[in-house]
Scaffold this active site. Structure first.
Site, PDB file in Angstrom:
ATOM      1  N   ARG A  67      -8.455  -0.174   4.465  1.00  0.00           N
ATOM      2  CA  ARG A  67      -7.490   0.746   3.833  1.00  0.00           C
ATOM      3  C   ARG A  67      -6.172   0.037   3.562  1.00  0.00           C
ATOM      4  O   ARG A  67      -5.435   0.423   2.658  1.00  0.00           O
ATOM      5  CB  ARG A  67      -7.182   1.937   4.760  1.00  0.00           C
ATOM      6  CG  ARG A  67      -8.287   2.956   4.900  1.00  0.00           C
ATOM      7  CD  ARG A  67      -7.774   4.160   5.676  1.00  0.00           C
ATOM      8  NE  ARG A  67      -6.498   4.578   5.126  1.00  0.00           N
ATOM      9  CZ  ARG A  67      -5.454   5.003   5.837  1.00  0.00           C
ATOM     10  NH1 ARG A  67      -5.500   5.091   7.124  1.00  0.00           N
ATOM     11  NH2 ARG A  67      -4.335   5.340   5.240  1.00  0.00           N
ATOM     12  N   LYS A  82       0.837  -1.219   0.000  1.00  0.00           N
ATOM     13  CA  LYS A  82       0.000   0.000   0.000  1.00  0.00           C
ATOM     14  C   LYS A  82       0.861   1.254   0.000  1.00  0.00           C
ATOM     15  O   LYS A  82       0.624   2.182  -0.780  1.00  0.00           O
ATOM     16  CB  LYS A  82      -0.903  -0.012   1.234  1.00  0.00           C
ATOM     17  CG  LYS A  82      -1.385   1.346   1.687  1.00  0.00           C
ATOM     18  CD  LYS A  82      -2.085   1.250   3.024  1.00  0.00           C
ATOM     19  CE  LYS A  82      -2.240   2.557   3.735  1.00  0.00           C
ATOM     20  NZ  LYS A  82      -1.071   3.066   4.457  1.00  0.00           N
ATOM     21  N   ASN A  83       1.877   1.298   0.858  1.00  0.00           N
ATOM     22  CA  ASN A  83       2.648   2.534   0.990  1.00  0.00           C
ATOM     23  C   ASN A  83       3.614   2.769  -0.160  1.00  0.00           C
ATOM     24  O   ASN A  83       4.232   3.834  -0.250  1.00  0.00           O
ATOM     25  CB  ASN A  83       3.382   2.554   2.338  1.00  0.00           C
ATOM     26  CG  ASN A  83       2.415   2.771   3.494  1.00  0.00           C
ATOM     27  OD1 ASN A  83       1.243   3.089   3.277  1.00  0.00           O
ATOM     28  ND2 ASN A  83       2.894   2.596   4.703  1.00  0.00           N
ATOM     29  N   ASP A 105       4.404   1.153  11.925  1.00  0.00           N
ATOM     30  CA  ASP A 105       3.222   0.456  11.393  1.00  0.00           C
ATOM     31  C   ASP A 105       3.122  -0.988  11.882  1.00  0.00           C
ATOM     32  O   ASP A 105       2.133  -1.671  11.600  1.00  0.00           O
ATOM     33  CB  ASP A 105       3.220   0.486   9.852  1.00  0.00           C
ATOM     34  CG  ASP A 105       3.020   1.888   9.307  1.00  0.00           C
ATOM     35  OD1 ASP A 105       2.721   2.800  10.095  1.00  0.00           O
ATOM     36  OD2 ASP A 105       3.170   2.072   8.079  1.00  0.00           O
ATOM     37  N   CYS A 159      -5.933  13.371  12.655  1.00  0.00           N
ATOM     38  CA  CYS A 159      -5.756  11.972  12.319  1.00  0.00           C
ATOM     39  C   CYS A 159      -5.673  11.180  13.616  1.00  0.00           C
ATOM     40  O   CYS A 159      -5.208  11.700  14.636  1.00  0.00           O
ATOM     41  CB  CYS A 159      -4.461  11.835  11.535  1.00  0.00           C
ATOM     42  SG  CYS A 159      -4.026  10.155  11.156  1.00  0.00           S
ATOM     43  N   ARG A 217       0.230  15.087  12.497  1.00  0.00           N
ATOM     44  CA  ARG A 217       0.794  14.847  11.167  1.00  0.00           C
ATOM     45  C   ARG A 217       0.868  16.094  10.264  1.00  0.00           C
ATOM     46  O   ARG A 217       0.221  16.164   9.220  1.00  0.00           O
ATOM     47  CB  ARG A 217       0.023  13.715  10.473  1.00  0.00           C
ATOM     48  CG  ARG A 217       0.065  12.436  11.261  1.00  0.00           C
ATOM     49  CD  ARG A 217      -0.630  11.293  10.593  1.00  0.00           C
ATOM     50  NE  ARG A 217       0.142  10.719   9.502  1.00  0.00           N
ATOM     51  CZ  ARG A 217      -0.240   9.650   8.803  1.00  0.00           C
ATOM     52  NH1 ARG A 217      -1.391   9.060   9.078  1.00  0.00           N
ATOM     53  NH2 ARG A 217       0.496   9.174   7.841  1.00  0.00           N
TER      54      ARG A 217
HETATM   55  C1  LIG Z   1       1.089   6.352   2.850  1.00  0.00           C
HETATM   56  C2  LIG Z   1       2.308   6.102   3.648  1.00  0.00           C
HETATM   57  O1  LIG Z   1       3.375   5.841   3.120  1.00  0.00           O
HETATM   58  N1  LIG Z   1       2.170   6.192   4.970  1.00  0.00           N
HETATM   59  C3  LIG Z   1       3.308   5.904   5.828  1.00  0.00           C
HETATM   60  C4  LIG Z   1       4.159   7.157   5.938  1.00  0.00           C
HETATM   61  O2  LIG Z   1       3.328   8.194   6.435  1.00  0.00           O
HETATM   62  P1  LIG Z   1       3.844   9.704   6.359  1.00  0.00           P
HETATM   63  O3  LIG Z   1       4.555   9.913   5.092  1.00  0.00           O
HETATM   64  O4  LIG Z   1       2.690  10.583   6.679  1.00  0.00           O
HETATM   65  O5  LIG Z   1       4.856   9.708   7.570  1.00  0.00           O
HETATM   66  P2  LIG Z   1       6.074  10.709   7.830  1.00  0.00           P
HETATM   67  O6  LIG Z   1       7.338   9.927   7.758  1.00  0.00           O
HETATM   68  O7  LIG Z   1       5.933  11.891   6.948  1.00  0.00           O
HETATM   69  O8  LIG Z   1       5.784  11.167   9.313  1.00  0.00           O
HETATM   70  C5  LIG Z   1       6.575  10.781  10.396  1.00  0.00           C
HETATM   71  C6  LIG Z   1       6.541  11.832  11.460  1.00  0.00           C
HETATM   72  O9  LIG Z   1       7.024  13.069  10.957  1.00  0.00           O
HETATM   73  C7  LIG Z   1       6.110  14.118  11.202  1.00  0.00           C
HETATM   74  N2  LIG Z   1       6.141  15.063  10.074  1.00  0.00           N
HETATM   75  C8  LIG Z   1       6.031  14.587   8.806  1.00  0.00           C
HETATM   76  C9  LIG Z   1       6.045  15.458   7.733  1.00  0.00           C
HETATM   77  C10 LIG Z   1       6.181  16.828   7.977  1.00  0.00           C
HETATM   78  O10 LIG Z   1       6.195  17.663   7.068  1.00  0.00           O
HETATM   79  N3  LIG Z   1       6.290  17.260   9.262  1.00  0.00           N
HETATM   80  C11 LIG Z   1       6.280  16.407  10.322  1.00  0.00           C
HETATM   81  O11 LIG Z   1       6.362  16.825  11.464  1.00  0.00           O
HETATM   82  C12 LIG Z   1       4.755  13.401  11.304  1.00  0.00           C
HETATM   83  O12 LIG Z   1       3.820  14.167  12.018  1.00  0.00           O
HETATM   84  C13 LIG Z   1       5.137  12.126  12.012  1.00  0.00           C
HETATM   85  O13 LIG Z   1       5.191  12.340  13.382  1.00  0.00           O
HETATM   86  O14 LIG Z   1       5.257   6.898   6.811  1.00  0.00           O
HETATM   87  C14 LIG Z   1       4.868   6.588   8.169  1.00  0.00           C
HETATM   88  C15 LIG Z   1       6.124   6.449   9.000  1.00  0.00           C
HETATM   89  O15 LIG Z   1       6.840   5.339   8.612  1.00  0.00           O
HETATM   90  C16 LIG Z   1       3.995   5.339   8.168  1.00  0.00           C
HETATM   91  O16 LIG Z   1       3.504   5.128   9.458  1.00  0.00           O
HETATM   92  C17 LIG Z   1       2.834   5.474   7.203  1.00  0.00           C
HETATM   93  O17 LIG Z   1       2.194   4.228   7.061  1.00  0.00           O
HETATM   94  C1  LIG Z   2      -0.435   4.996   9.119  1.00  0.00           C
HETATM   95  C2  LIG Z   2      -0.567   4.283   8.001  1.00  0.00           C
HETATM   96  O1  LIG Z   2      -0.961   4.758   6.817  1.00  0.00           O
HETATM   97  P1  LIG Z   2      -1.343   6.249   6.372  1.00  0.00           P
HETATM   98  O2  LIG Z   2      -0.092   7.056   6.364  1.00  0.00           O
HETATM   99  O3  LIG Z   2      -1.854   6.052   4.983  1.00  0.00           O
HETATM  100  O4  LIG Z   2      -2.373   6.750   7.348  1.00  0.00           O
HETATM  101  C3  LIG Z   2      -0.262   2.825   7.954  1.00  0.00           C
HETATM  102  O5  LIG Z   2      -0.156   2.288   6.844  1.00  0.00           O
HETATM  103  O6  LIG Z   2      -0.149   2.209   9.025  1.00  0.00           O
END
Ligand SMILES: CC(=O)N[C@H]1[C@@H](OP(=O)(O)OP(=O)(O)OC[C@H]2O[C@@H](n3ccc(=O)[nH]c3=O)[C@H](O)[C@@H]2O)O[C@H](CO)[C@@H](O)[C@@H]1O
Ligand SMILES: C=C(OP(=O)(O)O)C(=O)O
Length: 433
Positions: free
Chosen positions: A398, A22-23, A306, A117, A122
């Site tokens: 999802r 998925k990711n 995750d 969320c 996030r």
């Molecule tokens: C669709 C997908 O791929 N989702 C994955 C992706 O989510 P996602 O890409 O949202 O996760 P991030 O690595 O960006 O976020 C990790 C942390 O960084 C923080 N943050 C992120 C971006 C930003 O601009 N500012 C900031 O503060 C977030 O709030 C969070 O606490 O990676 C996460 C961390 O491995 C996984 O749990 C999710 O399953």
């Molecule tokens: C947190 C997850 O996904 P998403 O970033 O799409 O919410 C996940 O795959 O566990």
């Protein structure tokens, strides 16, 4: 209302196959917007609700998208619109991943602010910082983020404050069509980043260093559609590995890639689980007694957040005290209350939880608070006494394809049912008034 009902007590045995990740598929489909010529064909696409959502977003933006037989075909060669409305972003945060591609291709992107969320606030400040460094102007107002650039984006050196997966992906997509070279430092190293870079390179992009802490992208003038096969889902694989271990079973998780799962394998082995690399996957053999361990979630190659809730289910069966510290998301312990409903002995202390085991888990009615929590509660149900009923399955859908069917195929006593909501005669009278 749909529910999954699990009756605990069966050891799982057999083979289960993992789907495409998925990711990985969500950013790859978003990146298809970069191709102004030819169609992209994406294979091994899982039939998840998130995939339907990202396909809808692309259609809304003006791309032709077909999804059949685990293959998505995208034709984004026509002119695209630039706005992703809240109805999509609310359903799935990963909708913000269209922003980098739209900005690079059209010079403008307007995407609804993601909102709250279940696992934390996030923010997307690191994505926006990257776009700004490449010359975009960012405006936030009326619930939308608008990014705009005069002419083409310009390559830049960008240091991420945290190795955000989404920010790394969005910046890679924007930089792929920028003028000049972009270097992203302290970027995410997840296997899904490597998959995205491989896809964009197949489209004619020039991306080096994916999978390391520094990625270098030479911008090109245009990209063409390409054929790409999605990597297997390491989190789905990990979830089935825990299912085997928690029931003391013996399961071959076909398609599990050992290099993507090193931290999980190490931690499960520390608990006494036997894991054997086979030609087409990982065989997991659960022991009689599980040992307690400590886990800290970290960006890859650290322990994946995750898999945190699924490991919590497993640690509830270990003899002694374990601790899990969540460092990636600020509030990813919503499932603790649900485990407590099943007799779990868990204390929350700041960003850590203390787990005392083994407890005799008891079946109860519990709600999936996010998609991994949904899977974790079902795992707990596999070794609980009596029936566990898991609701809020929209979260599970999802991220997992036919989760209950796959578990049933390896011996779980599990079914998915639709239950009519009971209404009292008073409520019925109120409806007919
Ligand atoms: C669709 C997908 O791929 N989702 C994955 C992706 O989510 P996602 O890409 O949202 O996760 P991030 O690595 O960006 O976020 C990790 C942390 O960084 C923080 N943050 C992120 C971006 C930003 O601009 N500012 C900031 O503060 C977030 O709030 C969070 O606490 O990676 C996460 C961390 O491995 C996984 O749990 C999710 O399953
Ligand atoms: C947190 C997850 O996904 P998403 O970033 O799409 O919410 C996940 O795959 O566990």
């Amino acid at each position: 209302m749909e529910k999954i009902i699990v009756r605990g007590g069966r050891k799982l045995n057999g083979t289960v196959k993992v789907e495409g990740a998925k990711n990985a598929v969500l950013p790859v489909i978003a990146a298809s917007l970069l191709a102004s010529e030819e169609k992209s064909i994406i294979s091994d696409v899982p039939t998840l609700s998130d995939v339907y959502t990202i396909n809808e977003v692309l259609r809304y933006l003006g791309a032709d998208v077909h999804f059949e037989n685990n293959q998505v075909i995208v034709d984004a060669s026509k002119e695209l619109t630039t706005e992703a409305p809240f109805e999509y972003v609310r359903k799935m945060r990963a909708s913000v991943l269209v922003m980098g591609a739209l900005l690079a291709r059209n010079g403008r992107a307007r995407v609804a602010l993601p909102g709250g969320c279940a696992i934390g606030s996030r923010p997307i400040d690191q994505h926006l910082k990257g776009f700004e460094a490449m010359g975009a102007t960012i405006k936030v107002g009326n619930g939308f983020i608008e990014a705009e650039v005069n002419g083409r984006l310009k390559g830049a050196r960008i240091y991420l404050d945290f190795p955000s997966v989404g920010a790394t992906e969005n910046i890679i997509m924007a930089a792929a069509l920028a003028e000049g070279t972009t270097v992203i430092e302290n970027c995410a190293k997840e296997p899904e980043i490597v998959d995205l870079a491989n896809y964009i390179n197949a489209m004619g992009g020039i991306i080096r260093g994916a999978g390391t802490g520094t990625i270098r992208i030479e911008g090109v003038a245009y990209l063409k559609g390409a054929h790409h096969t999605i990597i297997p889902d390491r989190i789905e694989a990990g979830t089935f590995m825990v299912a085997a271990a928690i029931t003391g079973g013996n399961v071959l998780v076909r398609g599990a890639v050992p290099e993507h799962l090193t931290s999980l394998v190490a931690k499960m082995e520390e608990m006494g689980v036997k894991i054997v690399e086979e030609e087409d996957g990982l065989r997991v053999i659960g022991p009689e007694n599980l040992k307690p361990i400590d886990i800290k979630t970290m960006p890859h190659p650290g322990f994946p957040t995750d898999m945190q809730s699924q490991m919590m289910a497993l640690l509830l069966q270990a003899k002694g005290t374990s601790m899990i510290t969540e460092t990636v998301f600020e509030n990813r312990f919503m499932h603790v209350e649900e485990f407590r409903r099943m007799n779990g002995d868990i204390k929350i202390e700041g960003r850590s939880v203390i787990i005392n085991g083994p407890v005799g888990l008891q079946g109860a009615e519990v709600a999936a608070t996010d998609l991994r929590a949904g899977a974790a509660l079902i795992l707990a149900g596999l070794c609980a006494e009596g029936h566990t009923r898991v609701t809020e399955l929209k979260h599970l859908d999802r991220g997992y394809v036919d989760f209950h069917t796959k578990l049933a195929s390896i011996g779980a006593d599990i079914e998915r049912v639709k239950e009519e909501i009971q209404t009292t005669s008073d409520q019925q009278a109120a409806v007919s008034d």
